[in-house]
Design a protein around this motif. Sequence first.
Motif, PDB file in Angstrom:
ATOM      1  N   LEU A 175     -29.849  38.027   3.228  1.00  0.00           N
ATOM      2  CA  LEU A 175     -28.997  36.974   3.763  1.00  0.00           C
ATOM      3  C   LEU A 175     -27.567  37.488   3.772  1.00  0.00           C
ATOM      4  O   LEU A 175     -27.023  37.844   2.728  1.00  0.00           O
ATOM      5  CB  LEU A 175     -29.093  35.700   2.914  1.00  0.00           C
ATOM      6  CG  LEU A 175     -28.111  34.573   3.298  1.00  0.00           C
ATOM      7  CD1 LEU A 175     -28.453  34.016   4.675  1.00  0.00           C
ATOM      8  CD2 LEU A 175     -28.141  33.463   2.253  1.00  0.00           C
ATOM      9  N   THR A 176     -26.950  37.569   4.955  1.00  0.00           N
ATOM     10  CA  THR A 176     -25.568  38.024   5.082  1.00  0.00           C
ATOM     11  C   THR A 176     -24.631  36.842   4.849  1.00  0.00           C
ATOM     12  O   THR A 176     -24.786  35.787   5.468  1.00  0.00           O
ATOM     13  CB  THR A 176     -25.321  38.624   6.472  1.00  0.00           C
ATOM     14  OG1 THR A 176     -26.232  39.710   6.666  1.00  0.00           O
ATOM     15  CG2 THR A 176     -23.889  39.120   6.602  1.00  0.00           C
ATOM     16  N   VAL A 177     -23.663  37.006   3.936  1.00  0.00           N
ATOM     17  CA  VAL A 177     -22.689  35.967   3.619  1.00  0.00           C
ATOM     18  C   VAL A 177     -21.306  36.417   4.067  1.00  0.00           C
ATOM     19  O   VAL A 177     -21.025  37.614   4.179  1.00  0.00           O
ATOM     20  CB  VAL A 177     -22.700  35.636   2.119  1.00  0.00           C
ATOM     21  CG1 VAL A 177     -24.038  35.057   1.705  1.00  0.00           C
ATOM     22  CG2 VAL A 177     -22.378  36.864   1.286  1.00  0.00           C
ATOM     23  N   GLY A 178     -20.410  35.438   4.285  1.00  0.00           N
ATOM     24  CA  GLY A 178     -19.136  35.748   4.918  1.00  0.00           C
ATOM     25  C   GLY A 178     -17.957  35.913   3.980  1.00  0.00           C
ATOM     26  O   GLY A 178     -16.844  36.116   4.444  1.00  0.00           O
ATOM     27  N   GLY A 179     -18.109  35.833   2.710  1.00  0.00           N
ATOM     28  CA  GLY A 179     -16.985  35.992   1.810  1.00  0.00           C
ATOM     29  C   GLY A 179     -17.399  35.674   0.391  1.00  0.00           C
ATOM     30  O   GLY A 179     -18.550  35.311   0.108  1.00  0.00           O
ATOM     31  N   VAL A 180     -16.436  35.815  -0.557  1.00  0.00           N
ATOM     32  CA  VAL A 180     -16.736  35.590  -1.962  1.00  0.00           C
ATOM     33  C   VAL A 180     -17.179  34.150  -2.220  1.00  0.00           C
ATOM     34  O   VAL A 180     -18.161  33.923  -2.935  1.00  0.00           O
ATOM     35  CB  VAL A 180     -15.515  35.970  -2.828  1.00  0.00           C
ATOM     36  CG1 VAL A 180     -15.765  35.610  -4.295  1.00  0.00           C
ATOM     37  CG2 VAL A 180     -15.220  37.462  -2.703  1.00  0.00           C
ATOM     38  N   PRO A 181     -16.493  33.102  -1.647  1.00  0.00           N
ATOM     39  CA  PRO A 181     -16.986  31.733  -1.879  1.00  0.00           C
ATOM     40  C   PRO A 181     -18.420  31.537  -1.377  1.00  0.00           C
ATOM     41  O   PRO A 181     -19.226  30.882  -2.042  1.00  0.00           O
ATOM     42  CB  PRO A 181     -15.987  30.868  -1.103  1.00  0.00           C
ATOM     43  CG  PRO A 181     -14.730  31.688  -1.035  1.00  0.00           C
ATOM     44  CD  PRO A 181     -15.187  33.090  -0.914  1.00  0.00           C
ATOM     45  N   ALA A 182     -18.719  32.090  -0.207  1.00  0.00           N
ATOM     46  CA  ALA A 182     -20.082  31.971   0.312  1.00  0.00           C
ATOM     47  C   ALA A 182     -21.078  32.715  -0.575  1.00  0.00           C
ATOM     48  O   ALA A 182     -22.223  32.281  -0.753  1.00  0.00           O
ATOM     49  CB  ALA A 182     -20.147  32.501   1.747  1.00  0.00           C
ATOM     50  N   LEU A 183     -20.653  33.847  -1.139  1.00  0.00           N
ATOM     51  CA  LEU A 183     -21.516  34.593  -2.050  1.00  0.00           C
ATOM     52  C   LEU A 183     -21.838  33.760  -3.286  1.00  0.00           C
ATOM     53  O   LEU A 183     -22.992  33.695  -3.739  1.00  0.00           O
ATOM     54  CB  LEU A 183     -20.827  35.905  -2.457  1.00  0.00           C
ATOM     55  CG  LEU A 183     -21.542  36.754  -3.506  1.00  0.00           C
ATOM     56  CD1 LEU A 183     -22.882  37.249  -2.984  1.00  0.00           C
ATOM     57  CD2 LEU A 183     -20.671  37.936  -3.934  1.00  0.00           C
ATOM     58  N   ILE A 184     -20.813  33.093  -3.846  1.00  0.00           N
ATOM     59  CA  ILE A 184     -21.026  32.259  -5.040  1.00  0.00           C
ATOM     60  C   ILE A 184     -21.973  31.102  -4.707  1.00  0.00           C
ATOM     61  O   ILE A 184     -22.883  30.776  -5.476  1.00  0.00           O
ATOM     62  CB  ILE A 184     -19.674  31.740  -5.565  1.00  0.00           C
ATOM     63  CG1 ILE A 184     -18.792  32.920  -6.010  1.00  0.00           C
ATOM     64  CG2 ILE A 184     -19.887  30.769  -6.717  1.00  0.00           C
ATOM     65  CD1 ILE A 184     -17.390  32.517  -6.390  1.00  0.00           C
ATOM     66  N   ALA A 185     -21.765  30.471  -3.541  1.00  0.00           N
ATOM     67  CA  ALA A 185     -22.633  29.359  -3.150  1.00  0.00           C
ATOM     68  C   ALA A 185     -24.081  29.823  -2.996  1.00  0.00           C
ATOM     69  O   ALA A 185     -25.021  29.131  -3.398  1.00  0.00           O
ATOM     70  CB  ALA A 185     -22.131  28.739  -1.848  1.00  0.00           C
TER      71      ALA A 185
END
Length: 576
Positions: free
Chosen positions: A47-57
């Motif tokens: 799953l590709t995420v768009g930034g650190v907040p998205a990574l944490i979520a």
Amino acid sequence: MSRGKAGPATPGTGGPAASERALVLAPMGRDAALAGALLQEAGIESLTVGGVPALIAALEQGAGLAVVAEEAFRGADLNALAARLSAQPPWSDFPFVLLTGRGGGPERNPAAAQLWSVLGNVSFLERPFHPTTLVSVARAALRGRRRQYEARARLEEVRQAEDALRQANETLEERVAARTRALREEMAERERVEAQLRQSQKVEAIGQLTGGVAHDFNNLLMAVLGNLALLKKRLPEGDPRIDRLLEGAQQGAQRGAALTHRLLAFARRQDLRPEAVDLAALIEGMGELLRRSLGPRVRLRIEAAQGLPPAMADSNQIELALLNLAVNARDAMPEGGHLTITLDRAAPDAGAASRRYLRLRVMDTGAGMDEATLARAVEPFFSTKPVGQGTGLGLSMVHGVARQLGGDLRLTSRPGSGTMAEILLPAAPRPQPATEGEPARGAAGPIGATPPSRILLVDDDALIARSTADMLEDLGHTVVAADNAPMALALLEGDPRVSLLLTDFAMPGMTGLELALAARRLRPGLPVLLASGFADLAEGTLPADLPRLAKPYCQAQLAESIAKALAADRVGAGGG
């Protein structure tokens, strides 16, 4: 977003479990798409995420590992991520794979070292990297995460047992003391299991990293050996100094090849491949390695009976099992002692008189084991060594290999009298004699001299391709080279004179096996040789008419494999 297939299905969804997916955070260039594609090919959902907040979520929803480019953290606020990682339960140590630039490891990059302190469980992978290395590191991280899930389940079982104990202890005073002691023992066992689990995760990661490095080194050794052989042919004869230098270089490269084979066997996880193995020759060949592993304080003696039949075994796994037993014996003799390895025929058990077995015994003069320790000796993760000096997996691996091969492991020991480990292995079936006028099974008749042929060579490594092409041309063949599968298929379609396809297995985009099948669709019956340095590419995973050429190979092995492939093609054409 990239999707693959990995892990058990989540109830009610029918899809892979979110707890085993790989999160990919690489905001610049094509790193995210490339990493996602490689993981998908390896069967790992991503799953590709768009930034650190998205990574944490995404972490909150569940994941097995995260592949992050170093620049994604540069200048970002990592406090929330650090807090999330610090709040992990005791069983969890979430793994990261950090993609750094060339020379970006922690020993030369203070920023990378700082990220190490924030992330904790992190593996550094310098770019550009070989696709196989990324997949190996990702698989190692995912296996470690699965071990953590197993530890969570064990901890939950222990907690449930503790609750049951507390409820039972409310009624009877005399049971309180006994149950309290049991609880303390279980808590100590939990701590020991957690410590052993962390150590086994380290060994697993080392094994996977070793496999990737050994595979790349295998390719380099092949180029060295091939060029040395060609150089020896072209240099004038009669100069003993040149002959001595070439012989030394070849012996050094051959020792390196033997070492990489052992490293690859250590790193792989695969189904056993039983075949007829001369155990006496195998043990004798391991003598030098065993003596170096035992050290100067332990004297080694090897005895093998004469006229023994071959055993049905996987030679690589038997080598590992024997090395495990030898190292265990060495650790049981800190002041030195004797290690005796014997091989003979085993007496048939009652009710199994028709089966023949060979008996491999490893006997030491060490401290020995009491009955309680002996009863648990083959349990996974059980070890009497201090934390950090053993995984508790050695004897369980030996026991599992012996059982899978149709044999057994038997342990005998007494305190102060040493330990004897017996590995029983079934003897190989006697070969059926061929009837008069009938060739032996599997024989394709005499190979004879191989006429010059036009060979399509496919390898994405220019160094290996050039070395192999030189060996083929020296044999008199004409080489048509391609560095990827689409180019090879185009050349094959436009050149009907190609009589054999020689392709590497591990290539980006389309593997050598996929290329071979596609080539057979274009040219049915085309002879194909599949070259690979991977230890986990078992023969049973390939079609019967796709022979494997193991790297590193010399010119003679290359010539023999080509001759067999072309001879089989001629026999098939004549029979059709």
